[in-house]
Scaffold this motif. Structure first.
Motif, PDB file in Angstrom:
ATOM      1  N   PRO A   3       8.319  -2.373  -3.659  1.00 59.93           N
ATOM      2  CA  PRO A   3       8.520  -1.904  -2.372  1.00 59.93           C
ATOM      3  C   PRO A   3       7.287  -1.000  -1.775  1.00 59.93           C
ATOM      4  O   PRO A   3       6.714  -0.404  -2.735  1.00 59.93           O
ATOM      5  CB  PRO A   3       9.859  -1.013  -2.435  1.00 59.93           C
ATOM      6  CG  PRO A   3      10.289  -1.492  -3.588  1.00 59.93           C
ATOM      7  CD  PRO A   3       9.056  -2.021  -4.622  1.00 59.93           C
ATOM      8  N   ALA A   4       7.036  -1.025  -0.465  1.00 63.14           N
ATOM      9  CA  ALA A   4       6.288   0.067   0.107  1.00 63.14           C
ATOM     10  C   ALA A   4       6.547   1.333  -0.163  1.00 63.14           C
ATOM     11  O   ALA A   4       7.659   1.597  -0.108  1.00 63.14           O
ATOM     12  CB  ALA A   4       5.985  -0.276   1.569  1.00 63.14           C
ATOM     13  N   PRO A   5       5.456   2.122  -0.649  1.00 67.10           N
ATOM     14  CA  PRO A   5       5.587   3.644  -0.803  1.00 67.10           C
ATOM     15  C   PRO A   5       6.101   4.280   0.245  1.00 67.10           C
ATOM     16  O   PRO A   5       6.059   4.144   1.585  1.00 67.10           O
ATOM     17  CB  PRO A   5       4.482   4.109  -1.139  1.00 67.10           C
ATOM     18  CG  PRO A   5       3.488   3.212  -0.815  1.00 67.10           C
ATOM     19  CD  PRO A   5       4.091   1.752  -0.532  1.00 67.10           C
ATOM     20  N   PRO A   6       7.152   5.189  -0.021  1.00 66.77           N
ATOM     21  CA  PRO A   6       7.671   6.086   1.274  1.00 66.77           C
ATOM     22  C   PRO A   6       6.872   6.749   2.082  1.00 66.77           C
ATOM     23  O   PRO A   6       5.909   7.190   1.343  1.00 66.77           O
ATOM     24  CB  PRO A   6       8.720   6.790   0.706  1.00 66.77           C
ATOM     25  CG  PRO A   6       8.574   6.790  -0.929  1.00 66.77           C
ATOM     26  CD  PRO A   6       7.818   5.676  -1.079  1.00 66.77           C
ATOM     27  N   ARG A   7       6.586   6.895   3.118  1.00 72.14           N
ATOM     28  CA  ARG A   7       5.816   7.624   3.958  1.00 72.14           C
ATOM     29  C   ARG A   7       6.688   9.292   4.312  1.00 72.14           C
ATOM     30  O   ARG A   7       7.682   9.258   4.351  1.00 72.14           O
ATOM     31  CB  ARG A   7       5.589   7.053   5.441  1.00 72.14           C
ATOM     32  CG  ARG A   7       4.962   5.647   5.326  1.00 72.14           C
ATOM     33  CD  ARG A   7       4.314   5.242   6.654  1.00 72.14           C
ATOM     34  NE  ARG A   7       5.361   4.724   7.363  1.00 72.14           N
ATOM     35  CZ  ARG A   7       5.832   3.643   7.556  1.00 72.14           C
ATOM     36  NH1 ARG A   7       5.503   2.580   6.606  1.00 72.14           N
ATOM     37  NH2 ARG A   7       6.830   3.212   8.405  1.00 72.14           N
ATOM     38  N   GLY A   8       5.861   9.950   4.486  1.00 67.45           N
ATOM     39  CA  GLY A   8       6.193  11.475   5.133  1.00 67.45           C
ATOM     40  C   GLY A   8       7.077  11.483   6.060  1.00 67.45           C
ATOM     41  O   GLY A   8       8.084  12.062   6.275  1.00 67.45           O
ATOM     42  N   VAL A  42      14.316   5.462   3.049  1.00 63.30           N
ATOM     43  CA  VAL A  42      13.448   5.985   2.350  1.00 63.30           C
ATOM     44  C   VAL A  42      12.822   5.544   1.220  1.00 63.30           C
ATOM     45  O   VAL A  42      11.805   5.342   0.861  1.00 63.30           O
ATOM     46  CB  VAL A  42      13.741   7.560   2.053  1.00 63.30           C
ATOM     47  CG1 VAL A  42      12.537   8.415   1.431  1.00 63.30           C
ATOM     48  CG2 VAL A  42      14.083   8.388   3.255  1.00 63.30           C
ATOM     49  N   VAL A  43      13.765   5.160   0.458  1.00 69.40           N
ATOM     50  CA  VAL A  43      13.606   4.374  -0.928  1.00 69.40           C
ATOM     51  C   VAL A  43      14.672   3.277  -1.017  1.00 69.40           C
ATOM     52  O   VAL A  43      15.787   3.602  -0.983  1.00 69.40           O
ATOM     53  CB  VAL A  43      13.756   5.379  -2.210  1.00 69.40           C
ATOM     54  CG1 VAL A  43      13.807   4.460  -3.436  1.00 69.40           C
ATOM     55  CG2 VAL A  43      12.830   6.637  -2.028  1.00 69.40           C
ATOM     56  N   ALA A  44      13.947   2.152  -1.152  1.00 71.52           N
ATOM     57  CA  ALA A  44      14.868   0.812  -1.239  1.00 71.52           C
ATOM     58  C   ALA A  44      15.613   1.067  -2.341  1.00 71.52           C
ATOM     59  O   ALA A  44      15.196   1.121  -3.479  1.00 71.52           O
ATOM     60  CB  ALA A  44      13.827  -0.330  -1.240  1.00 71.52           C
ATOM     61  N   PRO A 154      10.887  -1.348 -10.791  1.00 67.45           N
ATOM     62  CA  PRO A 154      11.666  -0.002 -11.227  1.00 67.45           C
ATOM     63  C   PRO A 154      10.889   0.830 -10.053  1.00 67.45           C
ATOM     64  O   PRO A 154      10.051   0.787  -9.211  1.00 67.45           O
ATOM     65  CB  PRO A 154      11.103   0.269 -12.341  1.00 67.45           C
ATOM     66  CG  PRO A 154       9.681  -0.397 -12.561  1.00 67.45           C
ATOM     67  CD  PRO A 154       9.872  -1.742 -11.993  1.00 67.45           C
ATOM     68  N   PHE A 155      11.717   2.072 -10.027  1.00 67.30           N
ATOM     69  CA  PHE A 155      11.278   3.151  -8.876  1.00 67.30           C
ATOM     70  C   PHE A 155       9.873   3.557  -9.456  1.00 67.30           C
ATOM     71  O   PHE A 155       9.603   3.931 -10.594  1.00 67.30           O
ATOM     72  CB  PHE A 155      12.375   4.093  -9.013  1.00 67.30           C
ATOM     73  CG  PHE A 155      13.881   3.794  -8.563  1.00 67.30           C
ATOM     74  CD1 PHE A 155      13.940   3.784  -6.969  1.00 67.30           C
ATOM     75  CD2 PHE A 155      14.901   3.428  -9.171  1.00 67.30           C
ATOM     76  CE1 PHE A 155      15.127   3.123  -6.545  1.00 67.30           C
ATOM     77  CE2 PHE A 155      16.078   3.225  -8.808  1.00 67.30           C
ATOM     78  CZ  PHE A 155      16.128   2.849  -7.404  1.00 67.30           C
ATOM     79  N   GLY A 156       9.114   3.800  -8.313  1.00 63.76           N
ATOM     80  CA  GLY A 156       7.814   4.371  -8.507  1.00 63.76           C
ATOM     81  C   GLY A 156       7.979   6.004  -8.535  1.00 63.76           C
ATOM     82  O   GLY A 156       8.692   6.541  -7.957  1.00 63.76           O
ATOM     83  N   GLU A 159       8.384   7.354  -5.221  1.00 61.96           N
ATOM     84  CA  GLU A 159       9.684   7.035  -4.452  1.00 61.96           C
ATOM     85  C   GLU A 159      10.607   8.247  -5.126  1.00 61.96           C
ATOM     86  O   GLU A 159      11.422   8.736  -4.548  1.00 61.96           O
ATOM     87  CB  GLU A 159      10.236   5.732  -5.113  1.00 61.96           C
ATOM     88  CG  GLU A 159       9.630   4.720  -4.050  1.00 61.96           C
ATOM     89  CD  GLU A 159      10.255   3.316  -4.458  1.00 61.96           C
ATOM     90  OE1 GLU A 159      10.420   2.353  -3.676  1.00 61.96           O
ATOM     91  OE2 GLU A 159      10.216   3.037  -5.796  1.00 61.96           O
ATOM     92  N   ILE A 160      10.163   8.493  -6.551  1.00 60.38           N
ATOM     93  CA  ILE A 160      10.930   9.814  -7.138  1.00 60.38           C
ATOM     94  C   ILE A 160      10.776  10.910  -6.505  1.00 60.38           C
ATOM     95  O   ILE A 160      11.518  11.885  -6.242  1.00 60.38           O
ATOM     96  CB  ILE A 160      10.713   9.642  -8.558  1.00 60.38           C
ATOM     97  CG1 ILE A 160      11.506   8.435  -9.224  1.00 60.38           C
ATOM     98  CG2 ILE A 160      11.348  10.752  -9.222  1.00 60.38           C
ATOM     99  CD1 ILE A 160      10.635   8.213 -10.698  1.00 60.38           C
ATOM    100  N   ALA A 161       9.442  10.904  -6.072  1.00 56.86           N
ATOM    101  CA  ALA A 161       8.780  12.217  -5.560  1.00 56.86           C
ATOM    102  C   ALA A 161       9.656  12.526  -4.108  1.00 56.86           C
ATOM    103  O   ALA A 161      10.024  13.523  -3.570  1.00 56.86           O
ATOM    104  CB  ALA A 161       7.366  12.337  -5.397  1.00 56.86           C
ATOM    105  N   ALA A 162       9.759  11.492  -3.297  1.00 49.44           N
ATOM    106  CA  ALA A 162      10.497  11.483  -1.979  1.00 49.44           C
ATOM    107  C   ALA A 162      11.583  11.813  -2.059  1.00 49.44           C
ATOM    108  O   ALA A 162      12.206  12.661  -1.291  1.00 49.44           O
ATOM    109  CB  ALA A 162      10.184   9.936  -1.376  1.00 49.44           C
TER     110      ALA A 162
END
Length: 373
Positions: A3-8, A42-44, A154-156, A159-162
């Motif tokens: 998945p694309a990384p979440p944006r701020g 935010v996170v798929a 898996p979650f990147g 994504e965990i930081a978001a």
């Protein structure tokens, strides 16, 4: 495909949606249902579950489940969660000082080292899991659990930081939901402030505050004007007159655990008795009281539920690790258990799961608010 990384900007929009949601004053389960719609922007995720946790023990007390573990696999999941050591469990996440972590991340991309993955997720066709603590200060009120299917990446780390960034907003919303809806219930069921009873040195009742009258209505079977004072109140009064103070717990007519505290106010023997809801720490003490544990043994048992080691407990309580082990042996003997895992199983399956199944709801302290009668 990852998945694309979440944006701020996505995180900020989610925070704004949660802030608006707070103003709508949802109850905790409605809040979790709405958050389950917000988080995937935010996170798929293929599943988002919201759990309420008892702040005193971190044990599960209910929640909202969307796309989570199939019911057929829940018995094994609960057995692992409350009877075995595994990767990325809630006490470990608290102890590490973290907010969010994925199973793949915690196992360094070796998920088969987790019995939760081997015995539950993989057989159910599920992949990675992310756990997110919802806490304000040092108090944990709940958690989010995100799931992905077995064919998804898996979650990147991003994504965990978001979700780590988003968690405080959700935690504040959950805490607010507890407060608003418990207070709303209290308007019709329970007083919202402690009640005070003042007694003359001879033991005669001098005066009662308005909240005190309301609390007495919750503790006696008939109208307070005609009914005698509850025996626990009289017991606390008698003990305080001789020993200086006394503290005990009792259930209200509707099942709420109530703390009764009595204090001798002067040399002549006047006593003040305060009645108020028990805190989570008092409630876990109630459960342990039934097994005849001393206060120190109760403290050790509670810290065990937080995943603390003997060394951690010794530092927290200011006693030696040897003394901790001695207390823990007595806890095991009195509760009929022989390990930390067995103690957790006893607490969860005997004292928590029945309340979840009966539909009891959570109150402002993070404990079950009312009992089914």
């Amino acid at each position: 495909m990852n998945p694309a990384p979440p944006r701020g900007s996505e995180v900020r929009r989610a925070q704004a949606r949660i802030a608006r949601l707070c103003r709508e004053s949802p109850d905790p389960m409605t809040l979790f249902a709405r958050v389950a719609d917000i988080v995937p922007a935010v996170v798929a995720a293929d599943g988002v579950c919201g759990l309420t946790l008892d702040p005193a023990t971190l044990l599960h007390t209910g929640g909202f489940h969307h796309g989570g573990v199939p019911h057929t696999h829940l018995p094994r999941l609960l057995q692992i969660e409350y009877g075995e050591e595994d990767v990325n469990q809630f006490p470990g996440l608290v102890k590490a000082g973290g907010t969010a972590a994925g199973l793949w991340q915690a196992t360094r991309h070796r998920p088969h080292s987790s019995s939760r993955y081997r015995d539950v997720y993989r057989p159910a066709g599920m992949g990675d899991e992310m756990r997110v603590l919802l806490r304000t200060g040092h108090t944990v009120w709940g958690a989010l659990v995100l799931h992905r299917g077995g064919d998804r990446a898996p979650f990147g780390d991003d994504e965990i930081a978001a979700l780590t960034t988003l968690a405080p907003s959700i935690a504040q919303a959950l805490r607010g939901a507890y407060l608003r809806h418990d207070v709303a219930a209290a308007d019709s069921e329970f007083p919202t402030s402690p009640g005070l009873l003042m007694f003359h040195p001879g033991g005669e009742l001098d005066r009662v505050t308005p909240a005190g009258h309301l609390w007495l209505e919750q503790l006696v079977a008939g109208p307070t004007g005609s009914a005698p004072l509850p025996q626990p109140v009289l017991h606390a009064l008698s003990r305080a007159r001789t020993a200086g103070d006394a503290s005990l717990r009792m259930r209200s007519r509707s099942g709420l655990w109530v703390s009764v505290t009595a204090t001798r106010m002067d040399a002549e023997g006047g006593v003040a008795v305060m009645i108020q809801p028990s805190s989570p720490e008092h409630v876990i003490g109630i459960l342990m009281d039934a097994y005849g544990l001393t206060l120190r043994e109760q403290q050790v048992a509670q810290l065990v539920t937080y995943g603390m080691s003997d060394t951690d407990i010794s530092r927290r309580l200011g006693i030696s690790p040897h003394t901790v082990r001695d207390h823990l042996k007595k806890v095991f003997d009195k509760t009929g258990t022989n390990s930390r895992g067995r103690l957790l199983q006893l607490l969860y399956f005997s004292h928590y799961q029945p309340d979840i199944g009966s539909g009891r709801t959570m109150g402002r302290h993070g404990w079950f608010r009312t009992a089914q009668v």
